[in-house]
Design a protein around this motif. Structure first.
Motif, PDB file in Angstrom:
ATOM      1  N   MET A   1       1.800   9.824  25.559  1.00  0.00           N
ATOM      2  CA  MET A   1       1.802   9.425  26.943  1.00  0.00           C
ATOM      3  C   MET A   1       0.938  10.421  27.722  1.00  0.00           C
ATOM      4  SD  MET A   1       5.004   8.924  29.583  1.00  0.00           S
ATOM      5  CE  MET A   1       5.767   7.751  28.522  1.00  0.00           C
ATOM      6  N   ARG A   2       0.179   9.897  28.658  1.00  0.00           N
ATOM      7  CA  ARG A   2      -0.677  10.730  29.511  1.00  0.00           C
ATOM      8  C   ARG A   2       0.027  10.919  30.854  1.00  0.00           C
ATOM      9  NH1 ARG A   2      -6.153  11.151  28.447  1.00  0.00           N
ATOM     10  NH2 ARG A   2      -6.629  10.787  30.638  1.00  0.00           N
ATOM     11  N   ILE A   3       0.383  12.165  31.147  1.00  0.00           N
ATOM     12  CA  ILE A   3       1.143  12.494  32.344  1.00  0.00           C
ATOM     13  C   ILE A   3       0.294  13.374  33.247  1.00  0.00           C
ATOM     14  CG2 ILE A   3       3.214  13.617  33.230  1.00  0.00           C
ATOM     15  CD1 ILE A   3       4.460  13.055  30.418  1.00  0.00           C
ATOM     16  N   ALA A   4       0.063  12.926  34.469  1.00  0.00           N
ATOM     17  CA  ALA A   4      -0.698  13.699  35.453  1.00  0.00           C
ATOM     18  C   ALA A   4       0.274  14.395  36.401  1.00  0.00           C
ATOM     19  CB  ALA A   4      -1.629  12.787  36.234  1.00  0.00           C
ATOM     20  N   LEU A  26       7.897  23.639  35.677  1.00  0.00           N
ATOM     21  CA  LEU A  26       7.881  22.290  35.123  1.00  0.00           C
ATOM     22  C   LEU A  26       6.762  22.126  34.101  1.00  0.00           C
ATOM     23  CD1 LEU A  26       8.845  19.303  35.145  1.00  0.00           C
ATOM     24  CD2 LEU A  26       7.145  18.933  36.960  1.00  0.00           C
ATOM     25  N   ILE A  27       5.570  22.578  34.455  1.00  0.00           N
ATOM     26  CA  ILE A  27       4.423  22.462  33.556  1.00  0.00           C
ATOM     27  C   ILE A  27       4.670  23.240  32.266  1.00  0.00           C
ATOM     28  CG2 ILE A  27       1.987  23.045  33.266  1.00  0.00           C
ATOM     29  CD1 ILE A  27       1.732  22.487  36.342  1.00  0.00           C
ATOM     30  N   GLU A  28       5.155  24.471  32.388  1.00  0.00           N
ATOM     31  CA  GLU A  28       5.427  25.288  31.203  1.00  0.00           C
ATOM     32  C   GLU A  28       6.492  24.642  30.317  1.00  0.00           C
ATOM     33  OE1 GLU A  28       6.420  29.247  32.424  1.00  0.00           O
ATOM     34  OE2 GLU A  28       4.475  29.554  33.385  1.00  0.00           O
ATOM     35  N   PRO A  35       5.379  18.719  23.529  1.00  0.00           N
ATOM     36  CA  PRO A  35       3.947  18.915  23.254  1.00  0.00           C
ATOM     37  C   PRO A  35       3.212  17.665  22.772  1.00  0.00           C
ATOM     38  CG  PRO A  35       5.250  19.855  21.496  1.00  0.00           C
ATOM     39  CD  PRO A  35       6.216  19.402  22.567  1.00  0.00           C
ATOM     40  N   GLU A  36       3.961  16.614  22.425  1.00  0.00           N
ATOM     41  CA  GLU A  36       3.296  15.401  21.927  1.00  0.00           C
ATOM     42  C   GLU A  36       2.612  14.614  23.033  1.00  0.00           C
ATOM     43  OE1 GLU A  36       7.600  14.302  22.770  1.00  0.00           O
ATOM     44  OE2 GLU A  36       6.572  15.981  21.863  1.00  0.00           O
ATOM     45  N   HIS A  37       2.888  14.943  24.280  1.00  0.00           N
ATOM     46  CA  HIS A  37       2.258  14.250  25.408  1.00  0.00           C
ATOM     47  C   HIS A  37       1.025  15.003  25.876  1.00  0.00           C
ATOM     48  CE1 HIS A  37       5.678  11.608  25.606  1.00  0.00           C
ATOM     49  NE2 HIS A  37       6.502  12.631  25.763  1.00  0.00           N
ATOM     50  N   THR A  38       0.158  14.303  26.583  1.00  0.00           N
ATOM     51  CA  THR A  38      -1.026  14.915  27.179  1.00  0.00           C
ATOM     52  C   THR A  38      -0.756  15.124  28.656  1.00  0.00           C
ATOM     53  OG1 THR A  38      -2.443  13.754  25.609  1.00  0.00           O
ATOM     54  CG2 THR A  38      -3.492  14.601  27.609  1.00  0.00           C
ATOM     55  N   TYR A  39      -0.963  16.352  29.128  1.00  0.00           N
ATOM     56  CA  TYR A  39      -0.711  16.681  30.532  1.00  0.00           C
ATOM     57  C   TYR A  39      -2.030  16.914  31.236  1.00  0.00           C
ATOM     58  CZ  TYR A  39       3.930  17.149  28.703  1.00  0.00           C
ATOM     59  OH  TYR A  39       5.119  16.892  28.076  1.00  0.00           O
ATOM     60  N   LEU A  40      -2.256  16.146  32.285  1.00  0.00           N
ATOM     61  CA  LEU A  40      -3.473  16.235  33.070  1.00  0.00           C
ATOM     62  C   LEU A  40      -3.107  16.872  34.414  1.00  0.00           C
ATOM     63  CD1 LEU A  40      -4.533  12.584  32.313  1.00  0.00           C
ATOM     64  CD2 LEU A  40      -5.389  14.630  31.185  1.00  0.00           C
ATOM     65  N   LEU A  41      -3.647  18.048  34.671  1.00  0.00           N
ATOM     66  CA  LEU A  41      -3.328  18.766  35.894  1.00  0.00           C
ATOM     67  C   LEU A  41      -4.449  18.581  36.899  1.00  0.00           C
ATOM     68  CD1 LEU A  41      -2.064  22.057  34.211  1.00  0.00           C
ATOM     69  CD2 LEU A  41      -0.765  19.985  34.757  1.00  0.00           C
ATOM     70  N   GLN A  47      -7.989  12.927  44.168  1.00  0.00           N
ATOM     71  CA  GLN A  47      -8.685  12.804  42.890  1.00  0.00           C
ATOM     72  C   GLN A  47      -7.693  12.656  41.744  1.00  0.00           C
ATOM     73  OE1 GLN A  47     -10.994  16.339  42.716  1.00  0.00           O
ATOM     74  NE2 GLN A  47     -12.501  15.635  44.176  1.00  0.00           N
ATOM     75  N   ARG A  48      -7.059  11.529  41.666  1.00  0.00           N
ATOM     76  CA  ARG A  48      -6.120  11.283  40.574  1.00  0.00           C
ATOM     77  C   ARG A  48      -6.876  11.090  39.273  1.00  0.00           C
ATOM     78  NH1 ARG A  48      -2.645   6.378  42.580  1.00  0.00           N
ATOM     79  NH2 ARG A  48      -4.742   5.557  42.550  1.00  0.00           N
ATOM     80  N   PRO A  49      -6.380  11.642  38.185  1.00  0.00           N
ATOM     81  CA  PRO A  49      -7.023  11.412  36.894  1.00  0.00           C
ATOM     82  C   PRO A  49      -6.927   9.938  36.504  1.00  0.00           C
ATOM     83  CG  PRO A  49      -5.536  13.282  36.785  1.00  0.00           C
ATOM     84  CD  PRO A  49      -5.307  12.613  38.100  1.00  0.00           C
ATOM     85  N   PRO A  50      -7.964   9.399  35.925  1.00  0.00           N
ATOM     86  CA  PRO A  50      -7.934   7.990  35.513  1.00  0.00           C
ATOM     87  C   PRO A  50      -7.083   7.800  34.259  1.00  0.00           C
ATOM     88  CG  PRO A  50      -9.994   8.989  34.858  1.00  0.00           C
ATOM     89  CD  PRO A  50      -9.249  10.025  35.656  1.00  0.00           C
ATOM     90  N   GLU A  51      -6.632   6.579  34.066  1.00  0.00           N
ATOM     91  CA  GLU A  51      -5.904   6.175  32.862  1.00  0.00           C
ATOM     92  C   GLU A  51      -4.700   7.059  32.562  1.00  0.00           C
ATOM     93  OE1 GLU A  51      -8.513   5.616  29.569  1.00  0.00           O
ATOM     94  OE2 GLU A  51     -10.046   4.683  30.780  1.00  0.00           O
ATOM     95  N   THR A  52      -3.797   7.154  33.502  1.00  0.00           N
ATOM     96  CA  THR A  52      -2.568   7.910  33.276  1.00  0.00           C
ATOM     97  C   THR A  52      -1.389   6.950  33.228  1.00  0.00           C
ATOM     98  OG1 THR A  52      -2.296   8.259  35.639  1.00  0.00           O
ATOM     99  CG2 THR A  52      -3.411   9.988  34.421  1.00  0.00           C
ATOM    100  N   ASP A  53      -0.361   7.352  32.513  1.00  0.00           N
ATOM    101  CA  ASP A  53       0.853   6.548  32.432  1.00  0.00           C
ATOM    102  C   ASP A  53       1.822   6.885  33.561  1.00  0.00           C
ATOM    103  OD1 ASP A  53       0.163   5.176  29.971  1.00  0.00           O
ATOM    104  OD2 ASP A  53       0.450   7.114  28.999  1.00  0.00           O
TER     105      ASP A  53
END
Length: 64
Positions: A1-4, A26-28, A35-41, A47-53
């Motif tokens: 899952m991609r989490i921004a 929270l981020i830490e 760790p199996e998820h992708t975190y977009l900061l 400027q929201r990151p594209p293609e996030t869940d």
């Protein structure tokens, strides 16, 4: 899952206040325990990151 996660509290006057500490911890915790998820900061609500869940804004700005 991609989490921004909006990290604006970490680059503003909130860095040393409650919401800044919450955002940092929270981020830490997510990176250590999920760790199996992708975190977009990102640090701008414009400027929201594209293609996030999921997008998490850890604060409420009534003037935004």
């Amino acid at each position: 899952m991609r989490i921004a996660i909006d990290t604006a509290p970490l680059v503003s006057g909130h860095t040393n206040r409650g919401v800044g500490g919450y955002t940092k911890n929270l981020i830490e915790a997510l990176k250590n325990h999920q760790p199996e998820h992708t975190y977009l900061l990102f640090d701008s609500t414009y400027q929201r990151p594209p293609e996030t869940d999921i997008i998490h804004y850890p604060f409420f700005d009534p003037f935004f």
